[in-house]
Design a protein around this motif. Structure first.
Motif, PDB file in Angstrom:
ATOM      1  N   ALA A  99      17.047  25.654 -16.358  1.00  0.00           N
ATOM      2  CA  ALA A  99      17.330  26.955 -15.731  1.00  0.00           C
ATOM      3  C   ALA A  99      17.466  28.045 -16.791  1.00  0.00           C
ATOM      4  O   ALA A  99      16.989  29.170 -16.599  1.00  0.00           O
ATOM      5  CB  ALA A  99      18.607  26.855 -14.891  1.00  0.00           C
ATOM      6  N   MET A 100      18.099  27.711 -17.921  1.00  0.00           N
ATOM      7  CA  MET A 100      18.231  28.700 -19.007  1.00  0.00           C
ATOM      8  C   MET A 100      16.855  29.080 -19.556  1.00  0.00           C
ATOM      9  O   MET A 100      16.580  30.246 -19.839  1.00  0.00           O
ATOM     10  CB  MET A 100      19.092  28.135 -20.148  1.00  0.00           C
ATOM     11  N   VAL A 101      15.968  28.087 -19.693  1.00  0.00           N
ATOM     12  CA  VAL A 101      14.610  28.360 -20.204  1.00  0.00           C
ATOM     13  C   VAL A 101      13.888  29.286 -19.230  1.00  0.00           C
ATOM     14  O   VAL A 101      13.338  30.328 -19.617  1.00  0.00           O
ATOM     15  CB  VAL A 101      13.818  27.037 -20.385  1.00  0.00           C
ATOM     16  N   HIS A 102      13.922  28.929 -17.945  1.00  0.00           N
ATOM     17  CA  HIS A 102      13.170  29.717 -16.957  1.00  0.00           C
ATOM     18  C   HIS A 102      13.710  31.132 -16.812  1.00  0.00           C
ATOM     19  O   HIS A 102      12.955  32.072 -16.564  1.00  0.00           O
ATOM     20  CB  HIS A 102      13.176  29.006 -15.593  1.00  0.00           C
ATOM     21  N   ALA A 103      15.025  31.292 -16.999  1.00  0.00           N
ATOM     22  CA  ALA A 103      15.614  32.635 -16.837  1.00  0.00           C
ATOM     23  C   ALA A 103      15.447  33.479 -18.104  1.00  0.00           C
ATOM     24  O   ALA A 103      15.746  34.663 -18.099  1.00  0.00           O
ATOM     25  CB  ALA A 103      17.103  32.504 -16.506  1.00  0.00           C
ATOM     26  N   GLY A 104      15.013  32.867 -19.192  1.00  0.00           N
ATOM     27  CA  GLY A 104      14.971  33.603 -20.467  1.00  0.00           C
ATOM     28  C   GLY A 104      16.380  33.853 -20.972  1.00  0.00           C
ATOM     29  O   GLY A 104      16.681  34.929 -21.487  1.00  0.00           O
ATOM     30  N   GLY A 105      17.234  32.837 -20.843  1.00  0.00           N
ATOM     31  CA  GLY A 105      18.654  33.010 -21.173  1.00  0.00           C
ATOM     32  C   GLY A 105      18.985  32.749 -22.627  1.00  0.00           C
ATOM     33  O   GLY A 105      20.153  32.590 -22.965  1.00  0.00           O
ATOM     34  N   SER A 106      17.962  32.682 -23.487  1.00  0.00           N
ATOM     35  CA  SER A 106      18.240  32.373 -24.888  1.00  0.00           C
ATOM     36  C   SER A 106      17.257  33.103 -25.797  1.00  0.00           C
ATOM     37  O   SER A 106      16.058  33.090 -25.535  1.00  0.00           O
ATOM     38  CB  SER A 106      18.106  30.856 -25.089  1.00  0.00           C
ATOM     39  N   GLN A 107      17.788  33.734 -26.840  1.00  0.00           N
ATOM     40  CA  GLN A 107      16.876  34.357 -27.811  1.00  0.00           C
ATOM     41  C   GLN A 107      17.069  33.691 -29.179  1.00  0.00           C
ATOM     42  O   GLN A 107      16.362  32.759 -29.503  1.00  0.00           O
ATOM     43  CB  GLN A 107      17.100  35.867 -27.854  1.00  0.00           C
ATOM     44  N   CYS A 108      18.068  34.120 -29.958  1.00  0.00           N
ATOM     45  CA  CYS A 108      18.250  33.421 -31.244  1.00  0.00           C
ATOM     46  C   CYS A 108      18.737  31.991 -30.995  1.00  0.00           C
ATOM     47  O   CYS A 108      18.537  31.117 -31.815  1.00  0.00           O
ATOM     48  CB  CYS A 108      19.234  34.174 -32.137  1.00  0.00           C
ATOM     49  N   GLY A 109      19.397  31.777 -29.866  1.00  0.00           N
ATOM     50  CA  GLY A 109      19.803  30.424 -29.486  1.00  0.00           C
ATOM     51  C   GLY A 109      21.149  29.994 -30.026  1.00  0.00           C
ATOM     52  O   GLY A 109      21.604  28.889 -29.726  1.00  0.00           O
ATOM     53  N   TYR A 110      21.808  30.843 -30.802  1.00  0.00           N
ATOM     54  CA  TYR A 110      23.046  30.395 -31.431  1.00  0.00           C
ATOM     55  C   TYR A 110      24.136  30.094 -30.396  1.00  0.00           C
ATOM     56  O   TYR A 110      24.878  29.124 -30.520  1.00  0.00           O
ATOM     57  CB  TYR A 110      23.544  31.446 -32.434  1.00  0.00           C
ATOM     58  N   CYS A 111      24.185  30.938 -29.375  1.00  0.00           N
ATOM     59  CA  CYS A 111      25.239  30.752 -28.375  1.00  0.00           C
ATOM     60  C   CYS A 111      24.841  29.727 -27.315  1.00  0.00           C
ATOM     61  O   CYS A 111      25.664  29.304 -26.512  1.00  0.00           O
ATOM     62  CB  CYS A 111      25.525  32.082 -27.676  1.00  0.00           C
TER      63      CYS A 111
END
Ligand SMILES: Cc1cc2nc3c(=O)[nH]c(=O)nc-3n(C[C@H](O)[C@H](O)[C@H](O)COP(=O)(O)OP(=O)(O)OC[C@H]3O[C@@H](n4cnc5c(N)ncnc54)[C@H](O)[C@@H]3O)c2cc1C
Ligand code: FES
Ligand code: FES
Length: 475
Positions: A99-111
């Motif tokens: 779900a995070m991938v599909h929503a675009g919920g991550s950029q640098c990914g640190y959090c």
């Protein structure tokens, strides 16, 4: 001492290194670097891991905690899931990760690992029906922007019936294992009853009591290690007596070691509306990640002038039950704070219970002035509790403030002046000069002394305008 616990479904063993070494440090040293360190002080949630626990209904569930604030020794006998362990198999993704991938919920990914863990715990939360914003309240993201992440939380699916993790939640979680005094190579003792606790406290007079560790571990993470410091930490988390919650005709008894999340749930389920001051305070207190471990005993023990529970407990005229091998004694909270970070606790004594005498005042309000509404520390706080007569005169006013002196303060002069007065604007005007004389606030990065002083009267006025009738407000 050899610590044993379950990590991502596998039994692991490790030798303890020292009481104040965090689970996060250990995980990363072991190469499990999916769990991130952002701040090492409980603020960012990048280090979140899931731990299995028994909830207040006796159900097994996951709780998200900040691994930077959990001493490694405290996970002895527990089951921990890190972001490496959430998916069913290697190379697969867990539904919350998808779900995070599909929503675009991550950029640098640190959090992202921290969000995934908080969402994972929420995904399996028994009885979940609607989106709970608190489920990700302790996770900060610097670059994605929260919208896509919040959307994932809002659209969280329910587990499929063949989800293998559900079987885990069917099993009973064993009670926290004792860690004996003889195992003190770990410098961490975990008694399972009060008798053992008091014995350990008298055996080790220099020991530090640790409950949730959300204050102590922050300090430990930034302290220079002192090899001369050999006194152990003595944990309160495995002592059932310290986790009680009971409502009787004349009091509400809250175990000093009850995690604040459990307190929030028990109040909501067993006494909704009974203690508005606590119901207003708890959502403003830190985050779900912190409240899964933080306790009232720790908030009192740390005796910070900006702690949030003391003004509330002062306004409710709480009694503290202090306990040691010499027995128990009752101390009114107004006599507990003796000076800056100094309390009435004697050597070997702990806060065992907080008792709120009933009936409690009918009208209650808590105000927290902070730079952020949530997950922040108070600049100033105020708690008011009021009973009015049928003629709307003041039968009882209790007013307490935090952040304005070396200790939390009860505004006794204000309370006395208000007694028997009509609850109207003229009375409030007469109280303001007394409020101005309270405390001697400091200036720091949260606010100047002038700002803090100005807030005291404004908060009393706010309380009045929120509780007065239109006619009284105009009087
Ligand atoms: C990110 C973050 C946000 C926070 N937000 C808030 C907030 O909004 N409001 C707020 O008030 N605080 C806040 N805190 C501070 C902290 O979470 C609270 O003070 C909490 O209540 C401490 O409880 P604990 O069980 O974790 O204490 P611990 O860290 O275990 O102990 C704190 C102190 O109390 C002593 N102690 C613990 N239990 C007892 C007991 N039963 N009897 C006697 N002494 C005892 C310990 O020896 C130690 O000195 C925050 C902390 C962090 C890291
Ligand atoms: S590293 Fe930021 S909360 Fe633990
Ligand atoms: S994705 Fe970069 S901090 Fe959240």
């Amino acid at each position: 001492m050899t610590l044993r616990f379950v990590l991502n479904g596998h039994e692991v063993e490790t030798e303890t290194i020292g009481a104040d070494v965090s689970l996060l440090t250990w995980l990363r040293a072991r190469g499990m670097t999916g769990t991130k360190e952002g701040c090492a002080e409980g603020e960012c949630g990048a280090c979140a891991v899931a731990m299995l626990r028994t909830d207040t209904h006796g159900r097994t569930r996951f709780e998200a905690v900040n691994s930077c604030l959990v001493p490694l020794a405290a996970v002895h006998g527990r089951s921990v899931t890190t972001v490496e362990g959430v998916a069913a198999s290697e190379g697969a993704l867990h539904p919350v990760q998808t779900a995070m991938v599909h929503a675009g919920g991550s950029q640098c990914g640190y959090c992202t690992p921290g969000f995934v863990i908080s969402l994972y715990c929420e995904y399996y939360r028994p009885g979940r029906s609607a989106y709970d914003p608190e489920s990700i309240s302790g996770n900060l993201c610097r670059c994605t922007g929260y919208r896509p992440i919040v959307e994932v939380a809002q659209r969280l699916q329910h587990p499929e019936s063949d989800d293998a993790t559900l079987a885990l939640l069917e099993r009973r979680v064993p009670a926290e294992a004792r860690i004996e005094a003889s195992d003190t190579a770990a410098r961490f003792i975990r008694p399972t009853d009060l008798g053992e606790l008091f014995q350990s406290l008298s055996d080790y007079p220099g020991a530090t009591v640790i409950a949730g560790g959300t204050d102590l571990m922050v300090a430990a993470n930034f302290a220079t290690p002192d090899p001369a410091q050999t006194a152990p930490w003595i944990s309160l988390t495995a002592i059932p007596e310290l986790r009680r919650f009971e409502i009787t005709g004349d009091a509400i008894a809250i175990g000093a070691g009850l995690p604040l999340n459990d307190l929030e749930e028990r109040l909501a389920e067993e006494a909704p509306g009974a203690v508005p001051l606590l119901e207003q305070l708890l959502p403003l207190f830190s985050s779900r990640l912190i409240k899964n471990r933080a306790t009232l005993g720790g908030n009192l023990g740390t005796a910070s002038p900006i702690g949030d529970s003391p003004p509330v407990l002062l306004a409710l005229e709480a009694t503290l039950i202090l306990a040691s091998s010499a027995g128990r004694r009752k101390v009114p909270i107004s006599e507990f704070f003796l000076g800056y970070r100094k309390t009435a606790l004697r050597k070997g004594e702990i806060v065992a219970e907080v008792r709120l005498p009933r009936p409690l005042p009918e009208i209650q309000r808590f105000y927290k002035v902070s730079k952020r509404v949530l997950d922040d520390i108070s600049t100033v706080s105020a708690a008011f509790a009021l009973d009015l007569t049928r003629e709307r005169r003041v039968a009882r006013l209790r007013a307490a403030y935090g952040g304005i002196a070396a200790t939390p303060l009860r505004a006794l002069a204000v309370e006395d002046r208000a007694a028997d007065q009509p609850w109207n604007r003229a009375t409030i005007e007469s109280l303001l000069p007394l409020v101005d004389r309270l405390g001697s606030p400091l200036s720091d990065m949260r606010g100047s002394d002038v700002y803090r002083k100005a807030m005291l009267g404004r908060l009393l006025e706010k309380f009045f305008f929120e509780t007065a009738t239109a006619a009284q407000a105009a009087e």
